[in-house]
Design a protein around this motif. Structure first.
Motif, PDB file in Angstrom:
ATOM      1  N   SER A 155      43.947  43.610  46.307  1.00 46.29           N
ATOM      2  CA  SER A 155      42.659  44.249  46.628  1.00 46.29           C
ATOM      3  C   SER A 155      42.486  44.355  48.140  1.00 46.29           C
ATOM      4  CB  SER A 155      41.488  43.444  46.064  1.00 46.29           C
ATOM      5  OG  SER A 155      41.651  43.231  44.695  1.00 46.29           O
ATOM      6  N   ILE A 157      34.773  36.424  26.623  1.00 41.95           N
ATOM      7  CA  ILE A 157      34.968  34.998  26.940  1.00 41.95           C
ATOM      8  C   ILE A 157      36.057  34.758  27.981  1.00 41.95           C
ATOM      9  CG2 ILE A 157      34.100  34.174  24.693  1.00 41.95           C
ATOM     10  CD1 ILE A 157      37.107  33.657  23.969  1.00 41.95           C
ATOM     11  N   ARG A 179      45.954  42.155  23.663  1.00 43.04           N
ATOM     12  CA  ARG A 179      45.469  41.322  22.573  1.00 43.04           C
ATOM     13  C   ARG A 179      46.356  41.529  21.358  1.00 43.04           C
ATOM     14  NH1 ARG A 179      43.168  39.606  26.478  1.00 43.04           N
ATOM     15  NH2 ARG A 179      40.910  39.503  26.814  1.00 43.04           N
ATOM     16  N   LEU A 236      46.374  29.698  37.344  1.00 43.58           N
ATOM     17  CA  LEU A 236      45.480  29.599  38.506  1.00 43.58           C
ATOM     18  C   LEU A 236      46.153  30.139  39.767  1.00 43.58           C
ATOM     19  CD1 LEU A 236      44.089  26.093  37.561  1.00 43.58           C
ATOM     20  CD2 LEU A 236      42.747  28.203  37.623  1.00 43.58           C
ATOM     21  N   HIS A 242      40.315  27.188  24.385  1.00 42.05           N
ATOM     22  CA  HIS A 242      40.095  28.010  25.578  1.00 42.05           C
ATOM     23  C   HIS A 242      38.819  27.602  26.299  1.00 42.05           C
ATOM     24  CE1 HIS A 242      37.605  31.255  27.290  1.00 42.05           C
ATOM     25  NE2 HIS A 242      38.680  31.468  28.018  1.00 42.05           N
ATOM     26  N   LEU A 292      34.385  34.580  43.659  1.00 45.89           N
ATOM     27  CA  LEU A 292      35.213  34.079  44.762  1.00 45.89           C
ATOM     28  C   LEU A 292      36.028  35.228  45.370  1.00 45.89           C
ATOM     29  CD1 LEU A 292      36.454  31.739  46.360  1.00 45.89           C
ATOM     30  CD2 LEU A 292      38.008  31.335  44.448  1.00 45.89           C
ATOM     31  N   SER A 330      37.690  45.816  35.944  1.00 44.82           N
ATOM     32  CA  SER A 330      38.795  45.082  36.584  1.00 44.82           C
ATOM     33  C   SER A 330      38.790  43.575  36.318  1.00 44.82           C
ATOM     34  CB  SER A 330      38.776  45.306  38.094  1.00 44.82           C
ATOM     35  OG  SER A 330      38.939  46.664  38.371  1.00 44.82           O
ATOM     36  N   PHE A 331      37.607  42.988  36.057  1.00 44.13           N
ATOM     37  CA  PHE A 331      37.550  41.548  35.771  1.00 44.13           C
ATOM     38  C   PHE A 331      37.531  41.265  34.274  1.00 44.13           C
ATOM     39  CE2 PHE A 331      35.249  41.309  40.036  1.00 44.13           C
ATOM     40  CZ  PHE A 331      36.304  40.694  40.696  1.00 44.13           C
ATOM     41  N   GLY A 358      46.401  34.051  39.041  1.00 49.11           N
ATOM     42  CA  GLY A 358      45.039  34.602  38.944  1.00 49.11           C
ATOM     43  C   GLY A 358      44.405  34.735  40.313  1.00 49.11           C
ATOM     44  N   MET A 386      45.294  44.176  30.050  1.00 48.68           N
ATOM     45  CA  MET A 386      45.368  42.902  29.327  1.00 48.68           C
ATOM     46  C   MET A 386      45.730  43.268  27.897  1.00 48.68           C
ATOM     47  SD  MET A 386      44.691  39.919  30.754  1.00 48.68           S
ATOM     48  CE  MET A 386      44.678  39.692  32.510  1.00 48.68           C
ATOM     49  N   TYR A 399      42.849  48.737  31.642  1.00 50.91           N
ATOM     50  CA  TYR A 399      41.704  48.739  32.568  1.00 50.91           C
ATOM     51  C   TYR A 399      41.854  49.854  33.610  1.00 50.91           C
ATOM     52  CZ  TYR A 399      40.829  43.901  30.945  1.00 50.91           C
ATOM     53  OH  TYR A 399      40.573  42.779  30.202  1.00 50.91           O
ATOM     54  N   CYS A 401      37.027  37.170  34.143  1.00 55.59           N
ATOM     55  CA  CYS A 401      37.629  36.429  35.262  1.00 55.59           C
ATOM     56  C   CYS A 401      36.742  35.290  35.771  1.00 55.59           C
ATOM     57  CB  CYS A 401      37.917  37.395  36.399  1.00 55.59           C
ATOM     58  SG  CYS A 401      38.607  36.575  37.825  1.00 55.59           S
ATOM     59  N   MET A 417      43.760  30.521  50.797  1.00 60.50           N
ATOM     60  CA  MET A 417      42.631  30.199  49.918  1.00 60.50           C
ATOM     61  C   MET A 417      43.091  29.344  48.732  1.00 60.50           C
ATOM     62  SD  MET A 417      40.112  32.494  47.681  1.00 60.50           S
ATOM     63  CE  MET A 417      41.397  32.702  46.491  1.00 60.50           C
TER      64      MET A 417
HETATM   65  C1  HEM Z   1      40.112  40.945  42.615  1.00 64.34           C
HETATM   66  C2  HEM Z   1      40.543  39.810  42.160  1.00 64.34           C
HETATM   67  C3  HEM Z   1      40.712  39.465  40.694  1.00 64.34           C
HETATM   68  C4  HEM Z   1      40.862  40.288  39.611  1.00 64.34           C
HETATM   69  C5  HEM Z   1      40.878  41.804  39.578  1.00 64.34           C
HETATM   70  C6  HEM Z   1      40.992  39.431  38.442  1.00 64.34           C
HETATM   71  C7  HEM Z   1      41.148  39.899  37.143  1.00 64.34           C
HETATM   72  C8  HEM Z   1      41.135  39.107  36.006  1.00 64.34           C
HETATM   73  C9  HEM Z   1      41.201  39.596  34.643  1.00 64.34           C
HETATM   74  C10 HEM Z   1      41.351  41.061  34.248  1.00 64.34           C
HETATM   75  C11 HEM Z   1      41.139  38.535  33.803  1.00 64.34           C
HETATM   76  C12 HEM Z   1      41.189  38.562  32.273  1.00 64.34           C
HETATM   77  C13 HEM Z   1      39.901  39.094  31.718  1.00 64.34           C
HETATM   78  C14 HEM Z   1      39.907  39.363  30.239  1.00 64.34           C
HETATM   79  O1  HEM Z   1      40.893  39.104  29.552  1.00 64.34           O
HETATM   80  O2  HEM Z   1      38.856  39.819  29.729  1.00 64.34           O
HETATM   81  C15 HEM Z   1      41.043  37.359  34.641  1.00 64.34           C
HETATM   82  C16 HEM Z   1      40.971  36.071  34.169  1.00 64.34           C
HETATM   83  C17 HEM Z   1      41.057  34.967  34.976  1.00 64.34           C
HETATM   84  N1  HEM Z   1      41.020  34.925  36.349  1.00 64.34           N
HETATM   85 FE1  HEM Z   1      40.856  36.520  37.596  1.00 64.34          FE
HETATM   86  N2  HEM Z   1      40.934  38.122  38.837  1.00 64.34           N
HETATM   87  C18 HEM Z   1      40.758  38.098  40.212  1.00 64.34           C
HETATM   88  C19 HEM Z   1      40.624  36.959  40.993  1.00 64.34           C
HETATM   89  C20 HEM Z   1      40.715  35.679  40.549  1.00 64.34           C
HETATM   90  C21 HEM Z   1      40.641  34.503  41.388  1.00 64.34           C
HETATM   91  C22 HEM Z   1      40.407  34.491  42.886  1.00 64.34           C
HETATM   92  C23 HEM Z   1      40.826  33.425  40.578  1.00 64.34           C
HETATM   93  C24 HEM Z   1      40.875  32.004  41.063  1.00 64.34           C
HETATM   94  C25 HEM Z   1      40.362  31.010  40.707  1.00 64.34           C
HETATM   95  C26 HEM Z   1      40.979  33.923  39.200  1.00 64.34           C
HETATM   96  C27 HEM Z   1      41.161  33.155  38.063  1.00 64.34           C
HETATM   97  C28 HEM Z   1      41.152  33.637  36.766  1.00 64.34           C
HETATM   98  C29 HEM Z   1      41.261  32.766  35.592  1.00 64.34           C
HETATM   99  C30 HEM Z   1      41.405  31.269  35.594  1.00 64.34           C
HETATM  100  C31 HEM Z   1      41.195  33.613  34.464  1.00 64.34           C
HETATM  101  C32 HEM Z   1      41.245  33.203  32.985  1.00 64.34           C
HETATM  102  C33 HEM Z   1      39.857  33.207  32.389  1.00 64.34           C
HETATM  103  C34 HEM Z   1      39.792  32.896  30.912  1.00 64.34           C
HETATM  104  O3  HEM Z   1      40.757  33.093  30.178  1.00 64.34           O
HETATM  105  O4  HEM Z   1      38.733  32.430  30.468  1.00 64.34           O
HETATM  106  N3  HEM Z   1      40.901  35.289  39.242  1.00 64.34           N
HETATM  107  N4  HEM Z   1      41.025  37.730  35.973  1.00 64.34           N
END
Ligand code: HEM
Length: 413
Positions: free
Chosen positions: A260, A360, A304, A249, A108, A368, A355-356, A252, A302, A327, A363, A162
């Motif tokens: 939003s 590890i 686990r 990607l 990861h 961005l 929300s994010f 996400g 999410m 969440y 988000c 975007m």
């Molecule tokens: C308001 C907008 C967004 C929300 C609410 C959101 C939410 C989340 C959440 C809840 C996770 C998982 C966190 C966890 O398991 O602890 C995540 C992971 C991720 N998000 Fe976002 N996201 C948003 C926007 C974006 C954008 C714009 C991208 C574009 C690049 C993105 C790319 C990713 C990626 C690649 C992961 C995986 C990270 C990992 O496993 O290390 N997200 N996001």
């Protein structure tokens, strides 16, 4: 809220507080579509914050519904593993798509690192002017004084553009990204079979493989495909793993920000005093953006999987059990957030939300997403006095992606 919506919520409240706790299943997509899931989570937070549901469409699962318990699970990636599955639904065993959000360390960490430069402060600064220009063009093309769908014309178009920029994807084909994203996240059984859906995703893989082949032999570019093609951790991925990470990607960066953008406008319409406050002081956009992301919670949960027997509050979770962090519920936990049901654009500590995620997997795109929302609102406020929501929006039938299919609006200049 439209007539009738209040009654539906009242009935849901009565049902939520009357039903035997052991039969409570908060994973029903219908309740998210009808926006009636709130009292069910309220009861779980009050009476059974770590709750076992023995039977559901997705099999047995634990629900974690309080803010601090969710944090405890999210940051303990050794006991609560992401390997293989991060939503309440198990992936199809005959169509597995490995992706780094559904992996544990060390793989990861290495794959995440490969794409992280896309959101470096330097790159975000470069993206800001491009996103502002595109957002301005989209807004200038909207029909003032007429009713139209905000989701399609603004939220989808903006986030799709975007994504196309992040992948350096052929501009004229960018709606393919929206289509592939929708196939993954929404139930398409009314328009295609499962086989047809998978065939569409294989076409997505083929399309992106052409782009990979062009870029792997060129100088490393500043887009997500080049980054994966040139990094040690990702350059030798199997085709299904490439497709899996693309899916990650695409989804996400697409549905979450899209919902939003829609949710923020809805929240302002439901809270006209906050819209008024914003018009009087547009500098409040900075704190409004994280408040929108908390209020909307675009990903409701999410999931686990426990790697060992573990105690959480008064419950023993067994090795192999499915653990769902809601969440959407933690963000309304009155013990962690003051007045959590209210939408307050100048709330102190607005970034205190789930929300994010945390830990590890937090988000990658959080800054961005915030930047994009900030730009949209700066550009909207520059142009118009009021964007009115013309009725209840149509919400998505899912307990994972919490969002909107349509929302009719009218602009007043
Ligand atoms: C308001 C907008 C967004 C929300 C609410 C959101 C939410 C989340 C959440 C809840 C996770 C998982 C966190 C966890 O398991 O602890 C995540 C992971 C991720 N998000 Fe976002 N996201 C948003 C926007 C974006 C954008 C714009 C991208 C574009 C690049 C993105 C790319 C990713 C990626 C690649 C992961 C995986 C990270 C990992 O496993 O290390 N997200 N996001």
């Amino acid at each position: 809220m439209a007539d009738g919506a209040g009654d539906i919520l009242k009935n849901a409240r009565a049902e939520a507080w009357a039903m035997p706790l052991e039969t409570m299943d908060v994973s029903l997509g219908e309740r998210f579509r009808d926006n009636t899931m709130w009292p069910f989570f309220e009861r779980l937070r009050a009476e059974d914050p770590v709750h076992y549901c023995a039977e559901s469409e997705f099999g047995p699962y634990w629900s974690v519904t309080k803010y601090n318990d969710i944090m405890t699970v999210d940051i303990d990636h050794k006991v609560f593993s992401s390997q293989g599955a991060i939503t309440i639904a198990n992936p199809d065993q005959d169509f597995l798509l490995p992706m780094f959000i559904a992996m544990d360390p060390p793989k990861h960490d290495a794959q995440r690192k490969a794409v992280s430069p896309i959101v470096s402060p330097h790159n975000l600064a470069k993206l800001e002017s491009v996103i502002r220009e595109r957002a301005g063009e989209i807004l200038d093309g909207l029909p003032v004084g007429e009713t139209f769908d905000w989701v399609d014309r603004v939220s989808i178009e903006l986030t799709t553009q975007m994504l196309a920029i992040l992948f350096d994807f052929p501009w004229e084909d960018r709606r393919k990204l929206t289509w592939w994203s929708d196939i993954i996240t929404t139930d398409k059984s009314d328009v295609m079979t499962e086989e047809e859906g998978r065939a569409e995703l294989m076409q997505c893989g083929a399309y992106f493989t052409r782009l990979w082949n062009e870029r792997v032999n060129s100088e490393p570019g500043n887009d997500l495909i080049s980054m994966m093609a040139h990094a040690d951790a990702t350059r030798n991925m199997e085709p299904m793993e490439y497709l899996g990470n693309l899916v990650l990607l695409i989804v996400g960066g697409n549905d979450t920000t899209r919902n939003s953008i829609t949710g923020g406008l809805l929240a302002l319409n439901e809270n006209p005093d906050q819209y008024e406050k914003l018009r009087a002081d547009p500098s409040l956009i900075v704190s409004m953006v994280p408040e929108i992301i908390r209020w909307q919670t675009p990903l409701a949960h999410m999931r686990r999987t426990a790697t060992e027997d573990v105690q959480l509050r008064d419950k023993t979770i067994k090795k192999g059990d499915k653990v769902v962090m809601w969440y959407v519920s933690g963000n309304r936990d009155e013990e962690a957030i003051e007045n959590p049901d209210a939408f307050i654009i100048d709330r102190p500590r607005p970034r205190q939300h789930l929300s994010f995620g945390f830990g590890i997997h937090r988000c990658v795109g959080n800054r961005l997403a915030e930047m994009q929302l900030r730009i949209v609102w700066e550009e909207v406020l520059k142009r118009w006095k009021f964007v009115e929501v013309m009725g209840e929006p149509k919400r998505v039938l899912s307990s994972f992606v919490k969002g909107y299919e349509h929302m009719a609006v009218r602009i007043y200049a």
